[in-house]
Design a protein around this motif. Structure first.
Motif, PDB file in Angstrom:
ATOM      1  N   GLY A   5     -17.126 -44.281 -20.723  1.00  0.00           N
ATOM      2  CA  GLY A   5     -17.408 -45.682 -20.522  1.00  0.00           C
ATOM      3  C   GLY A   5     -17.188 -46.432 -21.816  1.00  0.00           C
ATOM      4  N   ILE A   6     -17.210 -47.741 -21.750  1.00  0.00           N
ATOM      5  CA  ILE A   6     -17.016 -48.533 -22.961  1.00  0.00           C
ATOM      6  C   ILE A   6     -18.012 -49.685 -22.982  1.00  0.00           C
ATOM      7  N   PHE A   7     -18.525 -49.988 -24.184  1.00  0.00           N
ATOM      8  CA  PHE A   7     -19.364 -51.155 -24.397  1.00  0.00           C
ATOM      9  C   PHE A   7     -18.654 -52.035 -25.415  1.00  0.00           C
ATOM     10  N   ALA A   8     -18.195 -53.197 -24.981  1.00  0.00           N
ATOM     11  CA  ALA A   8     -17.417 -54.075 -25.860  1.00  0.00           C
ATOM     12  C   ALA A   8     -17.311 -55.453 -25.236  1.00  0.00           C
ATOM     13  N   VAL A   9     -16.962 -56.427 -26.054  1.00  0.00           N
ATOM     14  CA  VAL A   9     -16.688 -57.783 -25.590  1.00  0.00           C
ATOM     15  C   VAL A   9     -15.202 -57.895 -25.288  1.00  0.00           C
ATOM     16  N   SER A  10     -14.861 -58.486 -24.151  1.00  0.00           N
ATOM     17  CA  SER A  10     -13.449 -58.669 -23.814  1.00  0.00           C
ATOM     18  C   SER A  10     -13.042 -60.114 -24.114  1.00  0.00           C
ATOM     19  N   GLY A  11     -12.347 -60.760 -23.210  1.00  0.00           N
ATOM     20  CA  GLY A  11     -11.910 -62.137 -23.387  1.00  0.00           C
ATOM     21  C   GLY A  11     -11.533 -62.705 -22.036  1.00  0.00           C
ATOM     22  N   TYR A  12     -11.219 -63.992 -21.996  1.00  0.00           N
ATOM     23  CA  TYR A  12     -10.920 -64.606 -20.703  1.00  0.00           C
ATOM     24  C   TYR A  12      -9.624 -64.079 -20.092  1.00  0.00           C
ATOM     25  N   ASP A  13      -8.792 -63.386 -20.886  1.00  0.00           N
ATOM     26  CA  ASP A  13      -7.535 -62.824 -20.375  1.00  0.00           C
ATOM     27  C   ASP A  13      -7.626 -61.326 -20.109  1.00  0.00           C
ATOM     28  N   PHE A  14      -8.844 -60.787 -20.028  1.00  0.00           N
ATOM     29  CA  PHE A  14      -9.046 -59.353 -19.802  1.00  0.00           C
ATOM     30  C   PHE A  14      -8.381 -58.895 -18.501  1.00  0.00           C
ATOM     31  N   GLU A  15      -8.550 -59.668 -17.440  1.00  0.00           N
ATOM     32  CA  GLU A  15      -7.924 -59.306 -16.166  1.00  0.00           C
ATOM     33  C   GLU A  15      -6.464 -59.744 -16.122  1.00  0.00           C
ATOM     34  N   LYS A  16      -6.168 -60.922 -16.631  1.00  0.00           N
ATOM     35  CA  LYS A  16      -4.811 -61.465 -16.567  1.00  0.00           C
ATOM     36  C   LYS A  16      -3.788 -60.576 -17.270  1.00  0.00           C
ATOM     37  N   THR A  17      -4.184 -59.976 -18.374  1.00  0.00           N
ATOM     38  CA  THR A  17      -3.271 -59.095 -19.113  1.00  0.00           C
ATOM     39  C   THR A  17      -3.094 -57.738 -18.444  1.00  0.00           C
ATOM     40  N   GLY A  18      -3.924 -57.437 -17.451  1.00  0.00           N
ATOM     41  CA  GLY A  18      -3.853 -56.144 -16.793  1.00  0.00           C
ATOM     42  C   GLY A  18      -4.690 -55.071 -17.446  1.00  0.00           C
ATOM     43  N   TYR A  19      -5.469 -55.474 -18.479  1.00  0.00           N
ATOM     44  CA  TYR A  19      -6.232 -54.467 -19.228  1.00  0.00           C
ATOM     45  C   TYR A  19      -7.371 -53.895 -18.385  1.00  0.00           C
ATOM     46  N   LYS A  20      -8.076 -54.761 -17.656  1.00  0.00           N
ATOM     47  CA  LYS A  20      -9.174 -54.259 -16.832  1.00  0.00           C
ATOM     48  C   LYS A  20      -8.662 -53.261 -15.800  1.00  0.00           C
ATOM     49  N   LYS A  21      -7.567 -53.578 -15.154  1.00  0.00           N
ATOM     50  CA  LYS A  21      -6.979 -52.683 -14.154  1.00  0.00           C
ATOM     51  C   LYS A  21      -6.585 -51.355 -14.774  1.00  0.00           C
ATOM     52  N   ALA A  22      -6.012 -51.405 -15.984  1.00  0.00           N
ATOM     53  CA  ALA A  22      -5.586 -50.179 -16.661  1.00  0.00           C
ATOM     54  C   ALA A  22      -6.775 -49.273 -16.951  1.00  0.00           C
ATOM     55  N   LEU A  23      -7.888 -49.852 -17.403  1.00  0.00           N
ATOM     56  CA  LEU A  23      -9.079 -49.057 -17.704  1.00  0.00           C
ATOM     57  C   LEU A  23      -9.668 -48.433 -16.441  1.00  0.00           C
ATOM     58  N   THR A  24      -9.791 -49.232 -15.397  1.00  0.00           N
ATOM     59  CA  THR A  24     -10.402 -48.720 -14.169  1.00  0.00           C
ATOM     60  C   THR A  24      -9.518 -47.675 -13.501  1.00  0.00           C
ATOM     61  N   GLU A  25      -8.219 -47.831 -13.597  1.00  0.00           N
ATOM     62  CA  GLU A  25      -7.318 -46.835 -13.025  1.00  0.00           C
ATOM     63  C   GLU A  25      -7.432 -45.496 -13.731  1.00  0.00           C
ATOM     64  N   GLN A  26      -7.783 -45.524 -15.019  1.00  0.00           N
ATOM     65  CA  GLN A  26      -7.988 -44.279 -15.758  1.00  0.00           C
ATOM     66  C   GLN A  26      -9.372 -43.676 -15.486  1.00  0.00           C
ATOM     67  N   GLY A  27     -10.221 -44.420 -14.813  1.00  0.00           N
ATOM     68  CA  GLY A  27     -11.560 -43.920 -14.510  1.00  0.00           C
ATOM     69  C   GLY A  27     -12.605 -44.278 -15.540  1.00  0.00           C
ATOM     70  N   VAL A  28     -12.307 -45.206 -16.431  1.00  0.00           N
ATOM     71  CA  VAL A  28     -13.261 -45.628 -17.448  1.00  0.00           C
ATOM     72  C   VAL A  28     -14.320 -46.535 -16.812  1.00  0.00           C
ATOM     73  N   ASP A  29     -15.570 -46.277 -17.111  1.00  0.00           N
ATOM     74  CA  ASP A  29     -16.683 -47.094 -16.639  1.00  0.00           C
ATOM     75  C   ASP A  29     -16.693 -48.405 -17.433  1.00  0.00           C
ATOM     76  N   VAL A  30     -16.468 -49.521 -16.753  1.00  0.00           N
ATOM     77  CA  VAL A  30     -16.355 -50.805 -17.449  1.00  0.00           C
ATOM     78  C   VAL A  30     -17.591 -51.684 -17.240  1.00  0.00           C
ATOM     79  N   ARG A  31     -18.715 -51.100 -16.829  1.00  0.00           N
ATOM     80  CA  ARG A  31     -19.943 -51.888 -16.675  1.00  0.00           C
ATOM     81  C   ARG A  31     -20.400 -52.485 -17.999  1.00  0.00           C
ATOM     82  N   GLY A  32     -19.995 -51.872 -19.115  1.00  0.00           N
ATOM     83  CA  GLY A  32     -20.399 -52.359 -20.422  1.00  0.00           C
ATOM     84  C   GLY A  32     -19.426 -53.342 -21.038  1.00  0.00           C
ATOM     85  N   VAL A  33     -18.414 -53.765 -20.286  1.00  0.00           N
ATOM     86  CA  VAL A  33     -17.481 -54.769 -20.800  1.00  0.00           C
ATOM     87  C   VAL A  33     -18.086 -56.147 -20.566  1.00  0.00           C
ATOM     88  N   ILE A  34     -18.291 -56.873 -21.645  1.00  0.00           N
ATOM     89  CA  ILE A  34     -18.919 -58.196 -21.586  1.00  0.00           C
ATOM     90  C   ILE A  34     -17.822 -59.246 -21.480  1.00  0.00           C
TER      91      ILE A  34
END
Length: 324
Positions: A56-85
């Motif tokens: 899992g990861i605990f970190a601050v993202s940004g308003y383009d976290f989904e737009k850049t495809g980063y959120k999708k990339a993390l979840t597809e790898q199985g990373v727990d993103v509940r800690g992404v702010i």
């Protein structure tokens, strides 16, 4: 319980590959440019997941976290993103990495609102505590060290604490030093180790108070692991091609932690870490060519001329060794 919760950063890496670094006022033509996903925290989390670990990861993202495809990339790898702010106030951080083959990188970071990142971290400290209780290892990498100190000094959880201060050793050295007493495992490269020795005015890195295990990366010369009165010298595993060293340190840490979680002894864990890092160098970007566990087993056998041994230690035994 899950395996590794990575604290650190989520960053868009802009990688330029060059034959030489530019001097002052000199223009150098880059051979390649790549826009990739990075950030030390995210790199470790993805590498652990690729190796079959539950991360899992605990970190601050940004308003383009989904737009850049980063959120999708993390979840597809199985990373727990509940800690992404998430925030609508500013974009993801950017890094500009000048990479030269068989050399260290030059790295520039850009945060549009560093104070905003810090504010969000402190506002979500309860979330960090809650998530931390679910993981066996908490890995702290380049990020907000004031928040790390606040979190660790008030936290009493049974997880092992792993720390890789990275370039912050030079940017904010005293913030690094005051975190050492909370750490069980410390990862550095040889330049960072030298700097810490200078700051602490010690003759040997073994004199650092806090971490039971210290791993120092030596680039193409491999790494050394210091534990109690033992020194393990680990060779660098040769990659199939040398393309870009970005993220090799992060994948090395992930490989070491996953190996420990599987029950391997320290020397074997160091060899596994070296094997994992060798894949990262083979493509541009920190997360582009991370291996699966099966790929690691194959390359380990090819390089060390033996199969991976059978793990022979329980997690409880490992925790006891690194905390007593």
């Amino acid at each position: 319980m899950k395996d590794v919760l990575a604290f650190g950063s989520i960053v868009i890496d802009n990688v330029l590959v060059v034959k030489k670094f530019a001097s002052i006022n000199e223009t150098v033509q880059a051979d390649k440019y790549r826009y990739t996903f990075g950030g030390a925290g995210a790199n470790v989390a993805v590498a652990v997941a690729r190796l079959g670990g539950r991360s899992g990861i605990f970190a601050v993202s940004g308003y383009d976290f989904e737009k850049t495809g980063y959120k999708k990339a993390l979840t597809e790898q199985g990373v727990d993103v509940r800690g992404v702010i998430n925030t609508k106030a500013f974009p993801l951080a950017r890094s500009f990495i000048i990479s030269k083959k068989e050399s260290d990188d030059q790295i520039l970071y850009y945060y549009e609102d560093k104070r905003g990142v810090a504010k969000l971290l402190f506002q979500n400290v309860k979330l960090a505590h809650k998530l931390a209780e679910e993981f066996k290892v908490l890995h702290f990498s380049t990020g907000h060290f004031e928040f790390y100190y606040h979190f660790l000094k008030k936290n009493n959880i049974p997880a092992l604490i792993s720390f890789d201060p990275g370039q912050e050793t030079f940017s904010y050295p005293y913030r690094v030093i005051r975190l050492l007493k909370f750490v069980h495992m410390l990862f550095m490269n040889n330049h960072e180790a030298k700097r810490i020795k200078e700051l602490l005015k010690i003759r040997s890195i073994r004199e650092i108070e806090g971490p039971k295990l210290i791993c120092i990366s030596l680039g193409a010369r491999g790494s050394i692991i210091l534990f109690k009165d033992k020194v393990y010298r680990i060779p660098a595993v040769k990659p199939e091609r040398l393309v870009d060293p970005t993220g090799a340190g992060d994948s090395h840490r992930a490989g070491f932690l996953v190996a420990l979680l599987k029950g391997y002894d320290l020397e074997t864990a160091g060899r596994i870490a070296s094997t994992v890092a060798s894949f990262t160098i083979e493509a541009e970007g920190a997360q582009t060519s991370l291996p699966t566990w099966e790929q690691v087993e194959k390359r380990y056998k090819e390089f060390f001329k033996e199969s991976l041994p059978t793990p022979n230690r329980s997690w409880e035994e490992i925790v006891s060794e690194l905390t007593s």
